[in-house]
Scaffold this active site. Structure first.
Site, PDB file in Angstrom:
ATOM      1  N   ASN A  68     -13.028  10.439  -0.980  1.00  0.00           N
ATOM      2  CA  ASN A  68     -13.594   9.631  -2.039  1.00  0.00           C
ATOM      3  C   ASN A  68     -13.463   8.212  -1.559  1.00  0.00           C
ATOM      4  O   ASN A  68     -12.346   7.749  -1.381  1.00  0.00           O
ATOM      5  CB  ASN A  68     -12.665   9.794  -3.248  1.00  0.00           C
ATOM      6  CG  ASN A  68     -13.394  10.114  -4.490  1.00  0.00           C
ATOM      7  OD1 ASN A  68     -14.607  10.251  -4.484  1.00  0.00           O
ATOM      8  ND2 ASN A  68     -12.635  10.224  -5.565  1.00  0.00           N
ATOM      9  N   HIS A 125      -4.513   0.086   7.861  1.00  0.00           N
ATOM     10  CA  HIS A 125      -4.967  -0.120   6.493  1.00  0.00           C
ATOM     11  C   HIS A 125      -6.401  -0.682   6.437  1.00  0.00           C
ATOM     12  O   HIS A 125      -7.117  -0.500   5.452  1.00  0.00           O
ATOM     13  CB  HIS A 125      -3.994  -1.084   5.802  1.00  0.00           C
ATOM     14  CG  HIS A 125      -4.251  -1.300   4.349  1.00  0.00           C
ATOM     15  ND1 HIS A 125      -3.834  -0.404   3.388  1.00  0.00           N
ATOM     16  CD2 HIS A 125      -4.885  -2.311   3.686  1.00  0.00           C
ATOM     17  CE1 HIS A 125      -4.194  -0.869   2.194  1.00  0.00           C
ATOM     18  NE2 HIS A 125      -4.835  -2.012   2.350  1.00  0.00           N
ATOM     19  N   GLN A 166      -8.595  13.832   0.875  1.00  0.00           N
ATOM     20  CA  GLN A 166      -7.730  14.758   0.135  1.00  0.00           C
ATOM     21  C   GLN A 166      -8.100  16.197   0.469  1.00  0.00           C
ATOM     22  O   GLN A 166      -9.205  16.467   0.962  1.00  0.00           O
ATOM     23  CB  GLN A 166      -7.913  14.555  -1.365  1.00  0.00           C
ATOM     24  CG  GLN A 166      -7.504  13.187  -1.869  1.00  0.00           C
ATOM     25  CD  GLN A 166      -7.401  13.175  -3.388  1.00  0.00           C
ATOM     26  OE1 GLN A 166      -6.814  14.078  -3.988  1.00  0.00           O
ATOM     27  NE2 GLN A 166      -7.964  12.164  -4.015  1.00  0.00           N
ATOM     28  N   CYS A 188       0.834  -1.213   0.000  1.00  0.00           N
ATOM     29  CA  CYS A 188       0.000   0.000   0.000  1.00  0.00           C
ATOM     30  C   CYS A 188       0.866   1.260   0.000  1.00  0.00           C
ATOM     31  O   CYS A 188       1.794   1.382   0.787  1.00  0.00           O
ATOM     32  CB  CYS A 188      -0.906  -0.015   1.232  1.00  0.00           C
ATOM     33  SG  CYS A 188      -1.727   1.548   1.531  1.00  0.00           S
ATOM     34  N   SER A 222      -8.574   5.198  -5.535  1.00  0.00           N
ATOM     35  CA  SER A 222      -7.468   4.384  -6.015  1.00  0.00           C
ATOM     36  C   SER A 222      -6.905   3.439  -4.959  1.00  0.00           C
ATOM     37  O   SER A 222      -6.154   2.536  -5.280  1.00  0.00           O
ATOM     38  CB  SER A 222      -6.351   5.306  -6.514  1.00  0.00           C
ATOM     39  OG  SER A 222      -5.913   6.145  -5.459  1.00  0.00           O
ATOM     40  N   HIS A 237      -6.832   2.188   1.614  1.00  0.00           N
ATOM     41  CA  HIS A 237      -6.336   2.730   2.887  1.00  0.00           C
ATOM     42  C   HIS A 237      -7.163   3.975   3.229  1.00  0.00           C
ATOM     43  O   HIS A 237      -7.322   4.860   2.374  1.00  0.00           O
ATOM     44  CB  HIS A 237      -4.846   3.087   2.764  1.00  0.00           C
ATOM     45  CG  HIS A 237      -4.214   3.344   4.085  1.00  0.00           C
ATOM     46  ND1 HIS A 237      -3.278   2.512   4.647  1.00  0.00           N
ATOM     47  CD2 HIS A 237      -4.399   4.331   4.982  1.00  0.00           C
ATOM     48  CE1 HIS A 237      -2.918   2.992   5.827  1.00  0.00           C
ATOM     49  NE2 HIS A 237      -3.590   4.108   6.051  1.00  0.00           N
ATOM     50  N   HIS A 261      -8.349   7.311   3.658  1.00  0.00           N
ATOM     51  CA  HIS A 261      -7.692   8.590   3.389  1.00  0.00           C
ATOM     52  C   HIS A 261      -8.655   9.570   2.756  1.00  0.00           C
ATOM     53  O   HIS A 261      -9.699   9.204   2.238  1.00  0.00           O
ATOM     54  CB  HIS A 261      -6.497   8.390   2.446  1.00  0.00           C
ATOM     55  CG  HIS A 261      -6.887   7.999   1.052  1.00  0.00           C
ATOM     56  ND1 HIS A 261      -7.286   6.735   0.715  1.00  0.00           N
ATOM     57  CD2 HIS A 261      -6.977   8.728  -0.085  1.00  0.00           C
ATOM     58  CE1 HIS A 261      -7.587   6.689  -0.580  1.00  0.00           C
ATOM     59  NE2 HIS A 261      -7.412   7.900  -1.093  1.00  0.00           N
ATOM     60  N   CYS A 277       0.360   3.140   3.609  1.00  0.00           N
ATOM     61  CA  CYS A 277       0.685   2.563   4.916  1.00  0.00           C
ATOM     62  C   CYS A 277       2.010   3.151   5.454  1.00  0.00           C
ATOM     63  O   CYS A 277       2.886   3.538   4.679  1.00  0.00           O
ATOM     64  CB  CYS A 277       0.804   1.038   4.811  1.00  0.00           C
ATOM     65  SG  CYS A 277      -0.763   0.173   5.005  1.00  0.00           S
TER      66      CYS A 277
HETATM   67  P1  H2U Z   1      -8.260   8.826  -4.228  1.00  0.00           P
HETATM   68  O1  H2U Z   1      -8.702   9.508  -2.966  1.00  0.00           O
HETATM   69  O2  H2U Z   1      -9.144   9.154  -5.381  1.00  0.00           O
HETATM   70  O3  H2U Z   1      -8.031   7.393  -4.061  1.00  0.00           O
HETATM   71  O4  H2U Z   1      -6.829   9.413  -4.560  1.00  0.00           O
HETATM   72  C1  H2U Z   1      -5.676   9.175  -3.783  1.00  0.00           C
HETATM   73  C2  H2U Z   1      -4.656  10.212  -4.132  1.00  0.00           C
HETATM   74  O5  H2U Z   1      -3.375   9.799  -3.669  1.00  0.00           O
HETATM   75  C3  H2U Z   1      -4.532  10.438  -5.630  1.00  0.00           C
HETATM   76  O6  H2U Z   1      -4.870  11.786  -5.890  1.00  0.00           O
HETATM   77  C4  H2U Z   1      -2.399  10.219  -4.576  1.00  0.00           C
HETATM   78  C5  H2U Z   1      -3.071  10.151  -5.933  1.00  0.00           C
HETATM   79  O7  H2U Z   1      -2.549  11.121  -6.795  1.00  0.00           O
HETATM   80  N1  H2U Z   1      -1.232   9.369  -4.456  1.00  0.00           N
HETATM   81  C6  H2U Z   1       0.000   9.916  -4.133  1.00  0.00           C
HETATM   82  O8  H2U Z   1       0.102  11.142  -3.977  1.00  0.00           O
HETATM   83  N2  H2U Z   1       1.095   9.115  -3.999  1.00  0.00           N
HETATM   84  C7  H2U Z   1       1.069   7.754  -4.200  1.00  0.00           C
HETATM   85  O9  H2U Z   1       2.062   7.110  -4.051  1.00  0.00           O
HETATM   86  C8  H2U Z   1      -0.198   7.098  -4.590  1.00  0.00           C
HETATM   87  C9  H2U Z   1      -1.406   7.942  -4.672  1.00  0.00           C
HETATM   88 ZN    ZN Z   2      -2.318   0.982   3.701  1.00  0.00          ZN
END
Ligand code: H2U
Ligand code: ZN
Length: 348
Positions: free
Chosen positions: A154, A114, A169, A51, A162, A165, A167, A54
């Site tokens: 989201n 996670h 934004q 992940c 994506s 985990h 999270h 994590c």
């Molecule tokens: P979601 O909330 O739509 O899953 O997006 C996760 C965000 O995490 C996504 O905008 C960022 C992606 O650009 N990300 C990172 O900044 N670094 C990473 O290593 C993976 C995902």
């Molecule tokens: Zn994780």
């Protein structure tokens, strides 16, 4: 025959945006033979070595997460908005019009675990996420070129999330986004005509009627707005009018954490799955004068329709003309209200 909101087709006004939704309660008996989404199994480990989010793991761009034990934020490695974009605009005879946009995008890991989601976290752990939202908001709003700060989550593959985990934004932008622009106009107009915030007046009405309430504590109300478009759409509104998340007191933060936990647990309890949604708080723009009419609130937009596997598509008439729903806001509110406040996994 008298017009009845529970039986007859009608349109409802979204007082925050000025838009309308078509409600067709008589269509609820329609048979369903459409697409059924498959559900991914939810058996995540507490720590996933693969992940990106994590603790201690390497992200997609090669940076390494610290061994964090509290909510943790970092600048999005694939930020949609960048701080050093040059200012500028483009106008070709008023037909091809554009302007530059800069900003900062951050990712917030709610917990090192996670395998958890908000409703499975304790109120005090959710409160630490609220602390981080406040700190991030203070820092981002101290930059004069930032005009709006969108804090959101989201959740679920179905929403295009994506990574499972837990999270959220934050996107902070040099301009005021469309939804905020619409809500600013409506709220300022109401405030200047009535001397009270639009959402204070609306909340008073909803607390009197008790038809669309889902959950209430001393400081917050979760309800299905009268004008909801998504079948299980809800809103959290603070009882005290504040413009920004940073204004919440220690008691209000705990109450917000409890409201977030309860609402998301009810969502999970509805279809006994980890319920997908896009959720986020709406607050006043920053570094752009007074916003006396603005009233902090949070929207939850879940994509599901009538079961864990049937998704609502905003297509056809809805894309081309007007959003539409079948099940009424009142029916959904009663359904969510009657579900247990505790997450189903506690008793299973
Ligand atoms: P979601 O909330 O739509 O899953 O997006 C996760 C965000 O995490 C996504 O905008 C960022 C992606 O650009 N990300 C990172 O900044 N670094 C990473 O290593 C993976 C995902
Ligand atoms: Zn994780």
């Amino acid at each position: 025959m008298n017009f009845n909101l529970n039986e007859h087709a009608h349109t409802r006004l979204n007082i925050l945006t000025g838009e309308w939704v078509l409600v067709s309660p008589h269509r609820m008996k329609r048979p369903w033979q459409g697409k059924v989404e498959s559900l991914p199994p939810d058996n995540r480990p507490a720590y996933d070595p693969k992940c990106y989010l994590c603790p201690g793991n390497t992200r997609a761009d090669g940076s390494v997460n610290p061994n964090y034990s509290e909510p943790y934020s970092f600048v999005n490695d694939f930020s949609a908005l960048l701080p050093d974009t040059p200012a500028g605009s483009f106008d070709d005879d008023g037909l091809l019009v554009a302007k530059s946009e800069s900003g900062i995008c951050k990712v917030i890991c709610f917990t090192p675990r996670h395998d958890l989601t908000l409703p499975q976290m304790g109120v005090h752990d959710i409160n630490k996420v609220v602390d981080l939202w406040q700190n991030e908001f203070t820092e981002l709003s101290s930059k004069p070129n930032i005009k709006y700060i969108q804090i959101f989550e989201n959740k679920g593959d179905i929403m295009g999330c994506s990574n499972p985990h837990p999270h959220g934004q934050i996107w902070a932008s040099s301009d005021i986004p469309l939804e905020i622009h619409k809500e600013t106009i409506r709220q300022e107009e109401y405030y200047s005509n009535n001397g009270i915030s639009l959402l204070s007046a609306y909340l008073k009405k909803e607390l009197q009627l008790q038809e669309r309430l889902v959950f209430e504590n001393d400081h917050f109300v979760a309800l299905v707005p009268f004008w909801a478009v998504w079948p299980y759409e809800t809103m959290i509104v603070s009882k005290r009018q504040v413009q920004y998340v940073t204004e919440f007191t220690a008691d209000e933060k705990i109450a917000l954490s409890e409201t977030l936990k309860t609402l998301t647990a009810k969502y999970d309890n509805l279809f006994k799955v980890s319920f997908p949604y896009s959720a986020g708080m709406h607050q006043a723009p920053v570094n752009s004068g007074q916003h006396e009419g603005w009233h902090w609130h949070m929207h939850f937009y879940p994509p599901l329709l009538r079961s864990a596997t049937v998704k609502k598509f905003m297509v056809g008439y809805e894309m081309l003309a007007n959003p539409q729903r079948d099940i009424t806001a009142e029916r959904v509110a009663a359904q969510l209200r009657d579900l247990p406040n505790e997450h189903f996994s506690i008793n299973s």
